[in-house]
Design a protein around this motif. Structure first.
Motif, PDB file in Angstrom:
ATOM      1  N   THR A  59      42.172  34.016  15.450  1.00 11.71           N
ATOM      2  CA  THR A  59      43.244  33.996  16.442  1.00 11.71           C
ATOM      3  C   THR A  59      42.930  35.024  17.517  1.00 11.71           C
ATOM      4  OG1 THR A  59      44.846  33.421  14.714  1.00 11.71           O
ATOM      5  CG2 THR A  59      45.725  34.189  16.825  1.00 11.71           C
ATOM      6  N   ASP A  60      42.894  34.586  18.785  1.00 10.72           N
ATOM      7  CA  ASP A  60      42.624  35.482  19.912  1.00 10.72           C
ATOM      8  C   ASP A  60      41.351  36.295  19.699  1.00 10.72           C
ATOM      9  OD1 ASP A  60      44.912  34.610  21.210  1.00 10.72           O
ATOM     10  OD2 ASP A  60      46.161  36.166  20.319  1.00 10.72           O
ATOM     11  N   GLY A  61      40.301  35.644  19.197  1.00 10.80           N
ATOM     12  CA  GLY A  61      39.008  36.302  19.064  1.00 10.80           C
ATOM     13  C   GLY A  61      38.853  37.158  17.827  1.00 10.80           C
ATOM     14  N   LYS A  62      39.912  37.270  16.996  1.00  8.25           N
ATOM     15  CA  LYS A  62      39.854  38.097  15.795  1.00  8.25           C
ATOM     16  C   LYS A  62      39.971  37.231  14.546  1.00  8.25           C
ATOM     17  CE  LYS A  62      42.581  41.565  15.600  1.00  8.25           C
ATOM     18  NZ  LYS A  62      43.842  42.338  15.626  1.00  8.25           N
ATOM     19  N   VAL A  63      39.363  37.693  13.449  1.00  6.71           N
ATOM     20  CA  VAL A  63      39.556  37.054  12.151  1.00  6.71           C
ATOM     21  C   VAL A  63      40.882  37.575  11.598  1.00  6.71           C
ATOM     22  CG1 VAL A  63      38.687  36.773   9.812  1.00  6.71           C
ATOM     23  CG2 VAL A  63      37.093  36.824  11.726  1.00  6.71           C
ATOM     24  N   THR A  64      41.876  36.690  11.469  1.00  5.29           N
ATOM     25  CA  THR A  64      43.211  37.101  11.050  1.00  5.29           C
ATOM     26  C   THR A  64      43.508  36.737   9.595  1.00  5.29           C
ATOM     27  OG1 THR A  64      44.083  35.037  11.959  1.00  5.29           O
ATOM     28  CG2 THR A  64      44.156  36.996  13.375  1.00  5.29           C
ATOM     29  N   ALA A  65      42.688  35.906   8.985  1.00  2.00           N
ATOM     30  CA  ALA A  65      42.892  35.563   7.573  1.00  2.00           C
ATOM     31  C   ALA A  65      41.596  35.010   7.004  1.00  2.00           C
ATOM     32  CB  ALA A  65      44.024  34.545   7.411  1.00  2.00           C
ATOM     33  N   ILE A  66      41.364  35.276   5.726  1.00  2.00           N
ATOM     34  CA  ILE A  66      40.244  34.679   4.988  1.00  2.00           C
ATOM     35  C   ILE A  66      40.838  34.081   3.721  1.00  2.00           C
ATOM     36  CG2 ILE A  66      38.081  35.071   3.766  1.00  2.00           C
ATOM     37  CD1 ILE A  66      37.420  37.256   5.734  1.00  2.00           C
ATOM     38  N   ASN A  67      40.751  32.766   3.608  1.00  2.00           N
ATOM     39  CA  ASN A  67      41.412  32.030   2.538  1.00  2.00           C
ATOM     40  C   ASN A  67      40.409  31.620   1.462  1.00  2.00           C
ATOM     41  OD1 ASN A  67      43.835  32.142   3.991  1.00  2.00           O
ATOM     42  ND2 ASN A  67      43.252  30.348   5.192  1.00  2.00           N
ATOM     43  N   VAL A  68      40.728  31.919   0.209  1.00  2.00           N
ATOM     44  CA  VAL A  68      39.886  31.523  -0.919  1.00  2.00           C
ATOM     45  C   VAL A  68      40.072  30.028  -1.155  1.00  2.00           C
ATOM     46  CG1 VAL A  68      39.442  31.835  -3.376  1.00  2.00           C
ATOM     47  CG2 VAL A  68      40.049  33.810  -1.955  1.00  2.00           C
ATOM     48  N   THR A  69      38.970  29.282  -1.122  1.00  2.00           N
ATOM     49  CA  THR A  69      39.045  27.845  -1.366  1.00  2.00           C
ATOM     50  C   THR A  69      38.555  27.469  -2.767  1.00  2.00           C
ATOM     51  OG1 THR A  69      36.889  27.651  -0.249  1.00  2.00           O
ATOM     52  CG2 THR A  69      38.854  27.212   1.064  1.00  2.00           C
ATOM     53  N   ALA A  70      37.775  28.349  -3.397  1.00  6.59           N
ATOM     54  CA  ALA A  70      37.355  28.147  -4.787  1.00  6.59           C
ATOM     55  C   ALA A  70      37.108  29.526  -5.392  1.00  6.59           C
ATOM     56  CB  ALA A  70      36.085  27.299  -4.877  1.00  6.59           C
ATOM     57  N   GLY A  71      37.683  29.763  -6.596  1.00  9.83           N
ATOM     58  CA  GLY A  71      37.576  31.093  -7.198  1.00  9.83           C
ATOM     59  C   GLY A  71      36.260  31.378  -7.871  1.00  9.83           C
ATOM     60  N   GLY A  72      35.511  30.325  -8.254  1.00  9.72           N
ATOM     61  CA  GLY A  72      34.254  30.543  -8.946  1.00  9.72           C
ATOM     62  C   GLY A  72      34.467  31.146 -10.327  1.00  9.72           C
ATOM     63  N   SER A  73      33.406  31.729 -10.894  1.00 13.13           N
ATOM     64  CA  SER A  73      33.501  32.330 -12.227  1.00 13.13           C
ATOM     65  C   SER A  73      32.432  33.395 -12.383  1.00 13.13           C
ATOM     66  CB  SER A  73      33.338  31.255 -13.310  1.00 13.13           C
ATOM     67  OG  SER A  73      32.060  30.625 -13.193  1.00 13.13           O
ATOM     68  N   GLY A  74      32.676  34.299 -13.333  1.00 15.34           N
ATOM     69  CA  GLY A  74      31.688  35.319 -13.681  1.00 15.34           C
ATOM     70  C   GLY A  74      31.618  36.499 -12.736  1.00 15.34           C
ATOM     71  N   TYR A  75      32.600  36.673 -11.838  1.00 16.45           N
ATOM     72  CA  TYR A  75      32.557  37.767 -10.873  1.00 16.45           C
ATOM     73  C   TYR A  75      33.129  39.048 -11.486  1.00 16.45           C
ATOM     74  CZ  TYR A  75      31.391  34.467  -7.163  1.00 16.45           C
ATOM     75  OH  TYR A  75      30.768  33.536  -6.376  1.00 16.45           O
TER      76      TYR A  75
END
Length: 373
Positions: free
Chosen positions: A192-208
């Protein structure tokens, strides 16, 4: 006047009218600071490009260097057609007033010691005619966004932005790694307006265990240039359309059976300047077979979507920040009800034994004896 410049003044892509130099009230300085609002005849709300300083109202003065500024002052440079670069006294939506005797050291009140000035129609391109002045500053240097990630039970559940960066024109790629292993986690960014305003998890994965986040850098800043006259594109020769290959019919996925117990998920939201910027899950719930509906109240226009893994809500992604939120509330729809246990089958009825057949009363012949003597 209080007119947002970036909304009212039309500018080429990747450019903005900036305060060439500014000295804030705490005596810190910045170059090419963003102008957020015009608050008075010669006063403007500005913020440094890196956004490390809170926005502050400053006065435009007749100067051409940061060293000449006093706290609470700024300067902008414009170049009239056929003239030399001069400090700006004030800017309106289509006019710019410059000092005819430039670079006079400003006084403590922001009033220059000379009043000579001239008014021009301002242009973002190089001034091409008499009575026109160029008013365009180079775009601020792009800054790469940074973020951190959190994991629960080996799955990445959230990404928190630590610096939204600047200069983004499209959503950057987001990579999730881990020093302690892990695979399969993915996320997408919202700009938004040249800035990253959100980062959304689309898959949680495993083993982290210790996930890290890398955000793609923004494109380099470019000085706007006049748009060239497009060259006509020749009409291409039509290509024969290939015969489509029949798509095999997919095997239907069996509907998962809900668990014996279910729990509704809960979460809280983060709001900045009336805009929803993130969602934190406080209870992932249980028994979810599909992504639940997310409702955010207390403002206008915010939307979000959920990510479900192993029956739990592991992430809620903001898809639209909305506006005018002050005390927002988030509601997550309940999971499907658990099915009732099937009734035990009734035992089969045992038939009653047959009654003995009565003897024939007309028979007089004793058992074991024949008739006659």
């Amino acid at each position: 006047m209080n007119t947002p410049i970036q909304e009212t003044w039309t500018l080429p892509p990747n450019s903005q009218v900036l305060a060439t130099g500014v000295r804030f009230a705490d005596n810190t300085t910045a170059e090419n600071a963003s102008i957020l609002n015009q608050t008075g005849d010669v006063t403007y709300m500005v913020q440094d490009a890196a956004k490390t300083h809170t926005p502050e109202v400053v006065s435009l003065v007749n100067a051409n260097s940061v060293a000449a500024l006093l706290p609470g002052q700024a300067f902008i440079i414009a170049t009239p057609f056929g003239g030399t670069a001069s400090p700006v006294k004030k800017i309106t939506q289509d006019k710019v007033t410059v000092y005819t005797t430039p670079n006079t050291v400003p006084t403590a009140t922001g009033t220059p010691s000379t009043s000579g000035e001239a008014e021009y129609t301002w242009s973002t391109a190089p001034a091409a005619k008499e009575g026109e002045a160029t008013l365009i500053s180079p775009p601020p240097a792009p800054v790469t966004a940074t973020a951190t990630a959190g994991a629960t039970d080996g799955a990445v559940t959230s990404v928190t932005i630590t610096n939204g960066g600047s200069g983004y024109t499209v959503a950057p790629a987001v990579t999730i790694n881990s020093t302690g292993g892990g695979t399969g986690a993915t996320a997408t960014a919202v700009v938004t307006d040249g800035k990253v305003t959100a980062i959304n998890v689309t898959a949680g994965g495993s083993g982290y265990t210790t996930p890290t986040v890398t955000v793609e850098a923004p494109p380099p800043a470019a000085t706007p240039t006049p748009t060239p006259t497009p060259t006509p594109t020749p009409t291409p020769t039509p290509t024969p359309t290939p015969t489509p290959t029949p798509t095999p019919t997919p095997t239907p996925t069996p509907t998962p059976t809900p668990p014996s117990t279910v729990t509704r998920a809960t979460a809280t939201v983060k709001v900045e300047n009336g805009v929803i910027t993130g969602v934190t899950i406080t209870n992932g719930g249980s028994g979810y077979t599909t992504a639940p509906k997310i409702t955010i109240t207390g403002g206008t226009g915010a939307t979000a979507s959920a990510v479900v893994s192993n029956g739990k809500v592991i992430a809620i992604n903001v898809t639209r920040g909305g506006s005018n939120y002050t005390r927002p509330k988030i509601t997550i729809s309940a999971p499907p009800k658990a099915p009732k246990a099937p009734a035990a089958p009734k035992p089969a009825a045992t038939p009653a034994p047959a009654a003995p057949k009565p003897a024939d009363p007309t028979s007089t012949t004793p058992k074991g004896r024949s008739g006659g003597y």
